[in-house]
Design a protein around this motif. Structure first.
Motif, mmCIF file in Angstrom:
data_model
loop_
_atom_site.group_PDB
_atom_site.id
_atom_site.type_symbol
_atom_site.label_atom_id
_atom_site.label_comp_id
_atom_site.label_asym_id
_atom_site.label_seq_id
_atom_site.Cartn_x
_atom_site.Cartn_y
_atom_site.Cartn_z
ATOM 1 N N GLY A 1 17.221 -27.181 -46.053
ATOM 2 C CA GLY A 1 16.861 -27.067 -47.485
ATOM 3 C C GLY A 1 17.829 -27.817 -48.399
ATOM 4 N N ASN B 1 14.217 -27.495 -56.524
ATOM 5 C CA ASN B 1 13.962 -28.535 -55.366
ATOM 6 C C ASN B 1 14.713 -28.100 -53.894
ATOM 7 O OD1 ASN B 1 12.555 -30.281 -57.204
ATOM 8 N ND2 ASN B 1 14.421 -31.063 -57.826
ATOM 9 N N VAL B 2 15.847 -27.413 -54.409
ATOM 10 C CA VAL B 2 16.258 -26.918 -52.897
ATOM 11 C C VAL B 2 15.338 -25.730 -52.403
ATOM 12 C CG1 VAL B 2 18.323 -25.318 -51.942
ATOM 13 C CG2 VAL B 2 18.713 -27.191 -53.548
ATOM 14 N N GLN C 1 9.735 -30.041 -40.605
ATOM 15 C CA GLN C 1 10.951 -29.031 -40.823
ATOM 16 C C GLN C 1 11.522 -28.754 -39.480
ATOM 17 O OE1 GLN C 1 9.410 -26.408 -43.432
ATOM 18 N NE2 GLN C 1 10.312 -27.395 -45.306
ATOM 19 N N MET D 1 12.977 -19.311 -43.711
ATOM 20 C CA MET D 1 14.045 -18.681 -44.657
ATOM 21 C C MET D 1 13.689 -17.773 -45.637
ATOM 22 S SD MET D 1 17.211 -18.546 -45.872
ATOM 23 C CE MET D 1 18.191 -19.960 -45.135
ATOM 24 N N LYS E 1 12.157 -25.759 -52.665
ATOM 25 C CA LYS E 1 11.026 -26.247 -52.364
ATOM 26 C C LYS E 1 10.972 -26.704 -50.983
ATOM 27 C CE LYS E 1 8.610 -28.179 -56.345
ATOM 28 N NZ LYS E 1 8.714 -29.395 -57.120
ATOM 29 N N HIS E 2 12.307 -27.202 -50.579
ATOM 30 C CA HIS E 2 12.770 -27.691 -49.168
ATOM 31 C C HIS E 2 13.030 -26.754 -48.064
ATOM 32 C CE1 HIS E 2 12.405 -31.636 -51.431
ATOM 33 N NE2 HIS E 2 11.892 -31.864 -50.346
ATOM 34 N N MET E 3 12.973 -25.463 -48.613
ATOM 35 C CA MET E 3 13.622 -24.504 -47.485
ATOM 36 C C MET E 3 12.359 -24.167 -46.604
ATOM 37 S SD MET E 3 16.709 -23.232 -47.626
ATOM 38 C CE MET E 3 18.230 -23.682 -48.731
ATOM 39 N N PRO E 4 12.737 -24.311 -45.269
ATOM 40 C CA PRO E 4 11.598 -24.083 -44.361
ATOM 41 C C PRO E 4 11.109 -22.599 -44.549
ATOM 42 C CG PRO E 4 13.693 -25.014 -43.350
ATOM 43 C CD PRO E 4 14.077 -24.706 -44.877
ATOM 44 N N GLU F 1 16.799 -31.636 -49.642
ATOM 45 C CA GLU F 1 16.616 -31.873 -51.228
ATOM 46 C C GLU F 1 17.374 -33.041 -51.877
ATOM 47 O OE1 GLU F 1 17.829 -31.919 -55.269
ATOM 48 O OE2 GLU F 1 19.100 -31.368 -53.706
ATOM 49 N N ARG G 1 17.427 -28.282 -60.401
ATOM 50 C CA ARG G 1 18.026 -28.639 -58.944
ATOM 51 C C ARG G 1 17.375 -27.648 -57.868
ATOM 52 N NH1 ARG G 1 22.067 -31.642 -57.053
ATOM 53 N NH2 ARG G 1 21.929 -32.987 -58.935
ATOM 54 N N LEU H 1 25.688 -25.176 -57.095
ATOM 55 C CA LEU H 1 24.768 -25.568 -56.349
ATOM 56 C C LEU H 1 23.958 -27.083 -56.684
ATOM 57 C CD1 LEU H 1 22.996 -24.610 -53.915
ATOM 58 C CD2 LEU H 1 21.179 -23.931 -55.096
ATOM 59 N N ALA I 1 18.148 -23.291 -41.474
ATOM 60 C CA ALA I 1 17.273 -23.555 -42.296
ATOM 61 C C ALA I 1 17.814 -23.861 -43.736
ATOM 62 C CB ALA I 1 16.067 -22.464 -42.723
ATOM 63 N N VAL J 1 28.241 -29.239 -52.731
ATOM 64 C CA VAL J 1 27.185 -28.879 -51.654
ATOM 65 C C VAL J 1 27.403 -29.745 -50.313
ATOM 66 C CG1 VAL J 1 24.738 -29.431 -50.975
ATOM 67 C CG2 VAL J 1 25.278 -28.463 -53.459
ATOM 68 N N ALA K 1 15.281 -36.114 -50.437
ATOM 69 C CA ALA K 1 14.097 -36.235 -51.447
ATOM 70 C C ALA K 1 14.693 -36.999 -52.583
ATOM 71 C CB ALA K 1 13.233 -35.158 -51.598
ATOM 72 N N ARG K 2 15.578 -36.498 -53.081
ATOM 73 C CA ARG K 2 15.935 -36.879 -54.621
ATOM 74 C C ARG K 2 16.165 -38.399 -54.406
ATOM 75 N NH1 ARG K 2 20.860 -35.417 -56.453
ATOM 76 N NH2 ARG K 2 20.847 -33.664 -54.770
ATOM 77 N N LEU L 1 8.792 -21.615 -36.426
ATOM 78 C CA LEU L 1 9.317 -21.137 -37.991
ATOM 79 C C LEU L 1 8.492 -19.836 -38.312
ATOM 80 C CD1 LEU L 1 9.639 -24.547 -39.810
ATOM 81 C CD2 LEU L 1 11.191 -23.373 -38.443
ATOM 82 N N SER M 1 13.021 -35.500 -58.625
ATOM 83 C CA SER M 1 12.786 -35.536 -57.402
ATOM 84 C C SER M 1 11.583 -36.422 -56.905
ATOM 85 C CB SER M 1 13.173 -34.492 -56.568
ATOM 86 O OG SER M 1 13.053 -34.505 -55.121
#
Ligand SMILES: [Zn+2]
Lengths: 435, 700
Positions: free
Chosen positions: A83, B171-172, A8, B180, B174-177, A87, B168, B127, A79, B133, A90-91, A51, B414
């Motif tokens: 995110g 998953n967003v 990341q 944040m 989960k991917h937030m560094p 997402e 959804r 979202l 960030a 998006v 990954a999807r 981070l 995902s």
């Protein structure tokens, strides 16, 4: 599974997540990232620390003309965009590799050093990236005749058990890759744009799902065509391969020409050009500058292994296949005896497999010696003969991967030359692929 | 440095406009975790605890430190008025991006890029919309300083109302560094849901407060017949304090109950996810209007489906009555918990009817798409570089809604086997196998939850304790004011016989308008030559349907008689009465005809003839069927439904020139009526007035 925090951090620092906006600070170039990474390593700071703590504190003492603390802060503040973007990647089943990942192609690091891309986005079978192969290069607009030749050539490379490395664009790239894939060979496509679109196209989907193909790109998977990116991408095709064949180049212009000349200048891989009727074609000019003519007019008469440098030629060995087992949730690499299902013509598999065998051996060696030195006994495996084991250990020592200790004989892992390679988190696959 | 407790408390006083206000337990701790440690935090606090104070104060502090704006993901369409006031007092400029202000999006985006906005409010649906998006959110997301997710329990599989948009969102998140900060809020979650959320998001801290609501007076009441419940509503809603919400399970019930209340002089409006009104440009705008009406106490009640409640925070809501029982205690608590926030006494009455069970069974059965449907769509996409919805519809025999459901279902995985990119659905190179076991597990869980609702309805112990226990609230104590604690009803259970009779009559008169199609599927009628918009002079008039197939009014008779082979006289009389006394079509028909059938040649003509006699009009069999076709009910989508009718009917020379009543027994997609009406008009008939006994279109 999600991208780990180190990946990341690298993504935040080096990648665009959408169309570049006016006044937006540019992500770090590969060289800039190389510079910063080198400094971080010297300070014993992991990238993810940026981070976790105030970047201003972490970067205290860093002075650089272009990489200012303000720029770093701004890049890290993205960030939310990361995110959202991650997402989607990954999807779509894409994954991400950074230079610190074990699956990151060693050839790129070896040949490009700090200029190797900080991040590779990809789809399909990752470990094809480390198997080298024959690069086939040409333009989007090739003659029917050249396309037919290219397709046969791709198919022949596959028949002889090597991978085709190409650009994934229309024209020559596509003919070469599909030629190999139709023959159930393997291919590597290095894209300069639209990874997401190409990865979901009907023509490559089957091969991606059959794990015969890997598509990678150093650029945001949503990015559209960009001349600069396409030029930058060409060198990665050469650097991932062991030899390159140019089908047709226009003299002094275009991506094919520039890429080929760059390869000759840098001496990455042996360069071959298809013989061409037109004496004015760029091909003969390339020969003047150091490329060699492909003397055989029919691909089937060609021995593709002879196109490589002798030292890059795989020696004979054991049939192993490096497999990413999807059931292993961290996506780490594991050994698996060849089950006979590899999609290569059986007769030609051996040579390719021996290179894989060594790569695999090396990987396992690194794992087994990660914590403490290992004895030859511990390194033994029922699938590897004693002679083979000795050969490979010798090679691993000569390449600087391990050091041989005596009384008793043990092999100790050498400190990594590669940045962050030792954060064994490693393994962590970093793929966005499997949840 | 901003961010210590005293300064934050100053901001709280400023936000509330109360000079000596202090933080409620947990508020400062949450702010501190977000702004000083950039943590990810999940707070479980009852409605009214003051979560918006937390995220507005955190926003103010972060903004003053130079961070970007806060992104608030909330199912509510706009900030509540009290929230807007609080935001204003903190000089927080909050923007809303939703489907009603599409034209303003570029300006709103620019405001964010210019650093002029402090908070951005979007719905989870936005979202989950890839185009949104990609083109709206991503370009401005580079600056988000804090992410807030309302009703975060929805991201759990175990949540009562699992929603794809929230899937959804997980998953967003989960991917937030990790740099944040994230605040998730909910007022309804038991331990299992919390564990699930924690599992899914990892590294999220949980803060829990008590969920009991002391002002709430609870009661349950079984009244199997719809007419009994309608009678109860009409007699008791006027006695309930202030204004409130009547929850129904389906849109059609919401419409029907609202209609009934209005007829009886109680100001009520129906509210559901795509409720519309001709006076408003779209559903979102109308829903906001309805929310305003209730908030300002300009109506007695909103009659709503679950679409209302998510995030709806009205401090003085006086009552929440359920016309039908909800599917789980968590849903019930969430809905009833909206009442009595800032008043001393509010009522939560759960009525339960005979149809509840069947409706929930339907919901459970249709929650997930069938494996055959999923495979059909995946196979289709696998042969292409991407298709739009219309192309998919033409190639698979599935309804538009079914196709959407399959694609939504698949695209929340995902990695997912499908992705929407550049306006097309594409097959990704991801292996896919439907997780049937998981679906079965969730379905079984829903059955268990439904049985728990039955236990609540029949509970002999304190009702509040029952709810609190299911929600894993610590140390619940008997409330001392519910029907069980008191040992007598808090709202009388009785209703008058007269009201019940009136309600039964109402149910039998709840016919529906019958609108035929105006636009036909492209290339579906090569023989008839219809294409695109049907010309005005070929369209049917607005007609009427007497009932819904199998419903509590006439629908059950229709279903029984269709099976028996002849429609009873009562139904024919009901049709005639409806046409003469209530519909009063203009122009009045001068003759009657019907839609023919080859498989049951007498059923409908017999009905039409008897109706013609009662209306004193001639019956003419002017429509004949010249081709057998597949049953129309097997045609799942627009294109198939149209193409299946091409060349099937022919108009005889007996057609009369005047306005005609076109009779059928059942309507579903209305394509048959549309086509026959157009053919009649082409053959010289006057305006066509369609009428049918029942509609079988899927329950909604
Ligand atoms: Zn009680």
């Amino acid at each position: 599974m999600s991208i780990n925090n180190q990946t990341q951090a690298v993504l935040l620092l080096t990648t665009y997540f959408g169309k570049p906006m006016k006044d937006e600070p540019k992500p770090l170039s590969p060289t800039e990232w190389g510079r910063l990474a080198h400094w971080l390593k010297g300070q014993k700071i992991l990238p993810e620390t940026l981070l976790q703590q105030d970047p201003a504190d972490v970067m205290a003492g860093w002075v650089d003309r272009t990489i200012t603390p303000g720029r770093i802060r701004h890049l890290l503040d993205r960030a939310g965009a990361l995110g959202l973007a991650a997402e989607k990647w990954a999807r779509a089943g894409l994954w991400v590799l950074t230079r610190a990942d074990p699956a990151y192609p060693a050839r790129l690091k070896k040949r490009l050093g700090n200029d190797s891309p900080p991040v590779l986005f990809g789809c399909g079978r990752r470990n094809l990236l480390n198997l080298g192969g024959i690069a086939i290069i040409g333009s989007r607009h090739a003659s029917e005749q050249d396309l037919a030749f290219t397709s046969c050539l791709g198919s022949e490379v596959a028949r002889q058990g090597l991978s085709v490395v190409s650009g994934g664009a229309r024209g020559v790239d596509e003919a070469a890759m599909l030629g190999a894939l139709e023959r159930e060979g393997t291919a590597v496509g290095v894209l300069s744009d639209s990874l997401l679109r190409v990865a979901t196209s009907a023509k490559y989907r089957k091969a991606l799902m059959a794990k015969d193909l890997v598509l990678v790109s150093p650029f945001n998977p949503d990015a559209g065509f960009d001349v600069g990116n396409a030029m930058a991408r060409n060198k990665y095709i050469y650097c991932l391969a062991d030899a390159a064949i140019v089908i047709a180049a226009s003299k002094e212009r275009g991506g094919t020409w520039n890429g080929a000349v760059e390869n000759l200048k840098k001496g990455w891989v042996p360069l071959w050009v298809k013989s061409h009727q037109d004496p004015a074609s760029g091909n003969s000019e390339l020969v003047k500058r150091g490329a060699q003519w492909l003397t055989d007019t029919e691909p089937s008469a060609l021995s593709v292994r002879d196109l490589m440098e002798p030292e890059d030629q795989p020696d004979s060995g054991l049939p192993y296949v490096l497999a990413l087992d999807s059931s292993v949730s961290d996506g780490s690499v594991e050994y698996r005896p060849e089950s006979g299902s590899v999609n290569l013509p059986a007769a030609d598999k051996e040579a390719l497999d021996s290179q894989r065998g060594y790569d695999l051996f090396l990987h396992r060696l690194k794992q087994l010696t990660a914590e403490a030195p290992a004895t030859p006994e511990q390194l033994k495996s029922s699938d590897v003969s004693g002679a083979q084991l000795r050969d490979w250990l010798k090679r691993a020592v000569s390449e600087g991967h391990v050091r041989k200790l005596s009384k008793p004989v043990r092999y100790q892992r050498e400190p990594q030359q590669d940045l962050f390679d030792d954060t064994d988190s490693a393994s962590a696959g970093h793929g966005v692929a499997k949840s | 440095m901003m961010g210590d407790r005293d300064q934050a408390c100053g901001l709280l006083r400023q936000a509330l406009g109360i000079a000596d206000a202090d933080f409620r337990p947990g508020q400062w701790e949450a702010i501190d975790a977000l702004v000083n440690r950039r943590e990810k935090l999940l707070v479980v606090q009852r409605t009214g605890w003051g979560k918006s104070s937390v995220y507005f104060i955190a926003t103010r502090i972060l903004r003053d430190r130079g961070s970007g704006p806060t992104l608030i993901v909330s199912p509510l369409l706009a900030l509540m008025r009290n929230q807007i006031e609080a935001a204003d007092r903190l000089r927080i400029k909050a923007l809303t991006v939703n489907s009603t202000n599409r034209k303003e999006w570029p300006a709103l985006m620019q405001a964010i890029l210019n650093d002029e906005a402090d908070a951005l409010l979007i719905s989870p649906e936005r979202l989950a919309n890839d185009e949104f998006v990609q083109h709206v959110l991503l370009p401005v997301a580079g600056r988000i300083g804090l992410l807030v997710v309302d009703e975060v329990h929805c991201i759990s599989d175990w949540g009562h109302d699992f929603r794809p948009d929230y899937r959804r969102l997980v998953n967003v998140l989960k991917h937030m560094p990790e740099n944040m900060p994230v605040l998730g809020t909910t007022a309804t979650a038991n331990n299992r849901v919390l564990e699930d959320v924690q599992d899914q998001l990892g590294g999220i801290q949980i803060q829990r407060g008590p969920l009991m609501r002391e002002s709430l007076v609870l009661q349950t009441l079984r009244l199997p017949d719809q007419s009994a419940r309608l009678a109860w509503l009409v007699e008791h809603i006027p006695e309930l304090p202030g204004t409130g919400i009547v929850y129904t399970l389906t849109r059609r019930d919401a419409d029907q109950v609202a209609d009934w209340l209005v007829r009886n002089g109680i100001e009520a409006k129906a509210y559901y996810s795509d409720v519309e009104s001709p006076e408003f440009p779209d559903s979102d705008a109308y829903r906001r209007h309805l929310e305003d009406l209730l908030r300002d106490n300009r109506i007695k009640a909103l009659v709503a489906t679950t679409a209302l409640g998510m995030g709806y925070d009205k401090p003085d809501l006086g009552f929440v009555v359920h016309y039908q029982a909800p599917g789980s205690i968590i849903t019930y608590y969430q809905q009833v918990g909206r009442a009595g926030r800032a008043i001393d006494r509010a009522f939560g009455v759960l009525l339960s009817g005979r149809e509840d069970e069947e409706i929930h069974e339907f919901f459970r059965g249709s929650a997930f798409p069938g494996e055959g449907q999923v495979n059909a769509i995946l196979e289709l996409l696998a042969g292409s570089d991407g298709l739009n919805e219309r192309q998919i519809e033409r190639s698979v025999n599935l309804r538009k809604g079914q196709i959407e459901k399959v694609l939504t279902f698949l695209s929340v995985d995902s990695p997912s086997p499908v992705i929407r990119d550049a306006g097309l659905w594409k097959r990704t190179p991801v292996e896919y196998r439907m997780d049937i076991e998981h679906i079965q597990r969730l379905t079984r869980q829903r059955v268990v939850e439904w049985l728990e609702v039955q236990d609540y309805i029949d509970s002999r112990e304190c009702l509040m304790v029952f709810l609190a226990r299911v929600l894993d609230d610590e140390n619940p104590r008997p409330c001392g004011k519910c029907a069980q604690c008191l040992g007598r009803p808090v709202v009388a259970e009785a209703y008058s016989h007269a009201s019940a009779v009136e309600a039964a009559r109402f149910l039998r008169q709840s016919e529906l308008p019958l609108e035929c199609r105006r636009q036909v599927a492209k290339d579906a009628f090569p023989q008839y030559g219809f294409s695109g918009n049907l010309p005005e002079n070929l369209r049917a008039e607005t007609g009427r349907v007497l009932s819904r197939w199998g419903d509590a009014g006439w629908g059950q008779f229709v279903a029984d008689d269709k099976h028996a082979g002849r429609f009873r006289e009562e139904l024919v009389c009901a049709l005639a009465e409806m046409i003469r006394d209530r519909w009063k079509p203009d122009p009045m028909p001068t003759w009657v005809t019907c839609v023919p059938s080859l498989s049951r040649p007498h059923l409908v003509p017999d009905l039409a003839q008897r109706l013609a006699v009662l209306l004193g009009l001639p019956f003419v069999a002017a429509v004949t069927k010249v081709q057998t076709n597949e049953p129309q009910k097997l045609q799942q989508n627009r294109f198939r439904q149209c193409a299946n009718l091409d060349g099937v009917f022919k108009i005889t020379d007996d057609v009369l020139p005047g306005p005609v009543l076109l009779v059928d027994d059942m309507v579903n997609s209305t394509w048959t009526m549309t086509v026959v009406a157009a053919l009649l008009r082409q053959a010289g008939a006057g305006p066509v007035l369609p009428v049918a006994l029942a509609t079988t279109s899927a329950r909604d």
